[in-house]
Design a protein around this motif. Structure first.
Motif, PDB file in Angstrom:
ATOM      1  N   LEU A 155     -10.910   1.833  38.691  1.00 35.62           N
ATOM      2  CA  LEU A 155     -11.951   1.276  37.831  1.00 35.62           C
ATOM      3  C   LEU A 155     -12.151   2.142  36.591  1.00 35.62           C
ATOM      4  O   LEU A 155     -12.219   1.634  35.460  1.00 35.62           O
ATOM      5  N   ARG A 156     -12.220   3.441  36.773  1.00 34.17           N
ATOM      6  CA  ARG A 156     -12.402   4.335  35.622  1.00 34.17           C
ATOM      7  C   ARG A 156     -11.198   4.274  34.680  1.00 34.17           C
ATOM      8  O   ARG A 156     -11.350   4.305  33.450  1.00 34.17           O
ATOM      9  N   ALA A 157     -10.000   4.153  35.260  1.00 37.90           N
ATOM     10  CA  ALA A 157      -8.800   4.059  34.429  1.00 37.90           C
ATOM     11  C   ALA A 157      -8.821   2.788  33.587  1.00 37.90           C
ATOM     12  O   ALA A 157      -8.436   2.806  32.402  1.00 37.90           O
ATOM     13  N   ALA A 158      -9.273   1.669  34.176  1.00 40.21           N
ATOM     14  CA  ALA A 158      -9.341   0.411  33.433  1.00 40.21           C
ATOM     15  C   ALA A 158     -10.325   0.513  32.272  1.00 40.21           C
ATOM     16  O   ALA A 158     -10.058   0.014  31.164  1.00 40.21           O
ATOM     17  N   LEU A 211     -13.023  -5.945  38.445  1.00 42.74           N
ATOM     18  CA  LEU A 211     -12.602  -5.142  37.294  1.00 42.74           C
ATOM     19  C   LEU A 211     -12.804  -5.911  35.994  1.00 42.74           C
ATOM     20  O   LEU A 211     -13.281  -5.348  34.987  1.00 42.74           O
ATOM     21  N   HIS A 212     -12.443  -7.184  35.978  1.00 43.38           N
ATOM     22  CA  HIS A 212     -12.634  -8.002  34.773  1.00 43.38           C
ATOM     23  C   HIS A 212     -14.118  -8.080  34.397  1.00 43.38           C
ATOM     24  O   HIS A 212     -14.482  -7.965  33.225  1.00 43.38           O
ATOM     25  N   THR A 213     -14.976  -8.281  35.411  1.00 39.65           N
ATOM     26  CA  THR A 213     -16.399  -8.417  35.140  1.00 39.65           C
ATOM     27  C   THR A 213     -16.981  -7.132  34.570  1.00 39.65           C
ATOM     28  O   THR A 213     -17.749  -7.152  33.597  1.00 39.65           O
ATOM     29  N   ILE A 214     -16.621  -6.002  35.149  1.00 40.76           N
ATOM     30  CA  ILE A 214     -17.161  -4.732  34.670  1.00 40.76           C
ATOM     31  C   ILE A 214     -16.664  -4.437  33.265  1.00 40.76           C
ATOM     32  O   ILE A 214     -17.435  -4.010  32.383  1.00 40.76           O
ATOM     33  N   ARG A 215     -15.378  -4.668  33.018  1.00 38.07           N
ATOM     34  CA  ARG A 215     -14.852  -4.440  31.665  1.00 38.07           C
ATOM     35  C   ARG A 215     -15.558  -5.341  30.652  1.00 38.07           C
ATOM     36  O   ARG A 215     -15.853  -4.916  29.531  1.00 38.07           O
ATOM     37  N   ASP A 216     -15.839  -6.569  31.061  1.00 34.69           N
ATOM     38  CA  ASP A 216     -16.513  -7.505  30.171  1.00 34.69           C
ATOM     39  C   ASP A 216     -17.934  -7.052  29.858  1.00 34.69           C
ATOM     40  O   ASP A 216     -18.360  -7.045  28.700  1.00 34.69           O
ATOM     41  N   ARG A 217     -18.683  -6.648  30.893  1.00 36.25           N
ATOM     42  CA  ARG A 217     -20.073  -6.272  30.679  1.00 36.25           C
ATOM     43  C   ARG A 217     -20.197  -4.972  29.892  1.00 36.25           C
ATOM     44  O   ARG A 217     -21.034  -4.863  28.998  1.00 36.25           O
ATOM     45  N   VAL A 218     -19.395  -3.993  30.234  1.00 36.70           N
ATOM     46  CA  VAL A 218     -19.459  -2.724  29.510  1.00 36.70           C
ATOM     47  C   VAL A 218     -19.012  -2.900  28.057  1.00 36.70           C
ATOM     48  O   VAL A 218     -19.557  -2.271  27.139  1.00 36.70           O
ATOM     49  N   GLY A 219     -18.053  -3.800  27.826  1.00 34.55           N
ATOM     50  CA  GLY A 219     -17.475  -3.948  26.500  1.00 34.55           C
ATOM     51  C   GLY A 219     -18.214  -4.874  25.557  1.00 34.55           C
ATOM     52  O   GLY A 219     -17.827  -5.003  24.393  1.00 34.55           O
ATOM     53  N   ILE A 272     -31.008 -15.310  32.705  1.00 31.15           N
ATOM     54  CA  ILE A 272     -30.579 -15.369  34.102  1.00 31.15           C
ATOM     55  C   ILE A 272     -29.180 -15.968  34.167  1.00 31.15           C
ATOM     56  O   ILE A 272     -28.909 -17.003  33.567  1.00 31.15           O
ATOM     57  N   HIS A 273     -28.295 -15.307  34.901  1.00 30.30           N
ATOM     58  CA  HIS A 273     -26.950 -15.826  35.082  1.00 30.30           C
ATOM     59  C   HIS A 273     -26.608 -15.750  36.575  1.00 30.30           C
ATOM     60  O   HIS A 273     -26.691 -14.690  37.159  1.00 30.30           O
ATOM     61  N   VAL A 274     -26.253 -16.855  37.179  1.00 27.81           N
ATOM     62  CA  VAL A 274     -25.783 -16.881  38.552  1.00 27.81           C
ATOM     63  C   VAL A 274     -24.507 -17.697  38.558  1.00 27.81           C
ATOM     64  O   VAL A 274     -24.533 -18.891  38.405  1.00 27.81           O
ATOM     65  N   ARG A 275     -23.372 -17.037  38.677  1.00 34.63           N
ATOM     66  CA  ARG A 275     -22.111 -17.749  38.553  1.00 34.63           C
ATOM     67  C   ARG A 275     -21.039 -16.992  39.305  1.00 34.63           C
ATOM     68  O   ARG A 275     -21.255 -15.896  39.814  1.00 34.63           O
ATOM     69  N   GLU A 276     -19.869 -17.564  39.367  1.00 33.22           N
ATOM     70  CA  GLU A 276     -18.726 -16.902  39.989  1.00 33.22           C
ATOM     71  C   GLU A 276     -17.861 -16.297  38.911  1.00 33.22           C
ATOM     72  O   GLU A 276     -17.727 -16.820  37.807  1.00 33.22           O
ATOM     73  N   ALA A 277     -17.258 -15.155  39.252  1.00 34.65           N
ATOM     74  CA  ALA A 277     -16.275 -14.571  38.351  1.00 34.65           C
ATOM     75  C   ALA A 277     -15.041 -15.455  38.337  1.00 34.65           C
ATOM     76  O   ALA A 277     -14.767 -16.194  39.274  1.00 34.65           O
ATOM     77  N   ARG A 278     -14.253 -15.341  37.282  1.00 30.39           N
ATOM     78  CA  ARG A 278     -13.022 -16.140  37.212  1.00 30.39           C
ATOM     79  C   ARG A 278     -12.041 -15.698  38.263  1.00 30.39           C
ATOM     80  O   ARG A 278     -12.027 -14.548  38.671  1.00 30.39           O
ATOM     81  N   SER A 279     -11.220 -16.601  38.702  1.00 26.58           N
ATOM     82  CA  SER A 279     -10.231 -16.257  39.733  1.00 26.58           C
ATOM     83  C   SER A 279      -9.084 -15.488  39.122  1.00 26.58           C
ATOM     84  O   SER A 279      -8.806 -15.642  37.943  1.00 26.58           O
TER      85      SER A 279
END
Length: 244
Positions: free
Chosen positions: A65-68, A222-230, A237-244
């Motif tokens: 995760l940190r590397a990504a 990993l995609h979600t964290i990169r998206d939120r941090v970036g 309010i957001h309640v949803r599924e991450a992309r596959s």
């Protein structure tokens, strides 16, 4: 549409979900078809990011995760204080000092990413030093219930009644910063309803399909964290599924 945390938490995950944690390495196999997206560097504003490990784990558990995040150009660090032994108050003291020192020296608030109990510590740090924290992202972090984890009986032996009351008071006071909560119905360690921030109407909930142990290897996480941090901060309010 009903939010996923409308139903009350139950005591612990079902046995089949606990046994499903044995398949956590398979979450890592899902990285292979996702590699093109993972190696693609994002055009983002660099952030200062501190990643906190889960209970009984250390910085090695969050290495990928940190590397990504570093790949995207962020200034990323592990907490550097060894194994997370479950001392939420003591760890929060140490991490708060780290975050406030970083903010004081750079003038920039820090993004906190916490896995499981690491997310609990991140939330407490944000309550203590909100001016030094830009955003929190948690993965499989318990927030509700007295027996919400498979290992609650073992963990609770080290928590006295006064500490439990203090934790409950803190739980009822949401962190005063944006929070993204990554959760999964496959989680066999922390009951999925116990992960919902029912007291924070502005929490951003993202459902993934990972096991608890596999969250630091799961491509959707990993995609979600990169998206939120970036990205820049938003509210709602957001309640949803991450992309596959």
């Amino acid at each position: 549409m009903a939010r996923p945390f409308d139903a009350p938490p139950v005591n612990s995950p079902r046995l089949r979900l606990m046994l499903g944690e044995l398949a956590a390495p398979l979450d890592g196999l899902r990285l292979l078809p996702s590699l093109p997206g993972l190696v693609r560097r994002r055009d983002v504003t660099p952030r200062d990011v501190l990643v906190l490990p889960g209970w009984l784990t250390n910085d090695r558990s969050t290495g990928l995760l940190r590397a990504a995040l570093m790949h995207d150009g962020h200034r990323v660090a592990g907490w550097g204080i060894g194994r997370n032994r479950g001392d939420v108050g003591g760890a929060a003291d140490t991490v708060t000092a780290m975050v406030t020192d970083k903010h004081r020296s750079t003038g920039r608030p820090v993004d906190l990413v916490g896995w499981s109990l690491g997310g609990t510590i991140a939330r407490e740090v944000a309550r203590r030093a909100p001016e030094a924290v830009r955003r929190i992202v948690t993965m499989g972090t318990p927030l509700h219930g007295s027996m919400f984890t498979s290992f609650a009986a073992l963990y609770s032996r080290s928590i006295d009644d006064a500490a439990r009351e203090a934790i409950e008071r803190r739980r009822a006071t949401p962190p005063p910063v944006p929070v993204t909560i990554i959760w999964s119905k496959r989680d066999g360690v922390v009951q999925w309803r116990a992960q919902q921030d029912r007291d924070n109407p502005w929490a951003d909930h993202v459902q993934v399909r990972s096991t608890h142990i596999g969250m630091t290897l799961d491509p959707d996480v990993l995609h979600t964290i990169r998206d939120r941090v970036g990205t820049e901060l938003t509210t709602g309010i957001h309640v949803r599924e991450a992309r596959s």
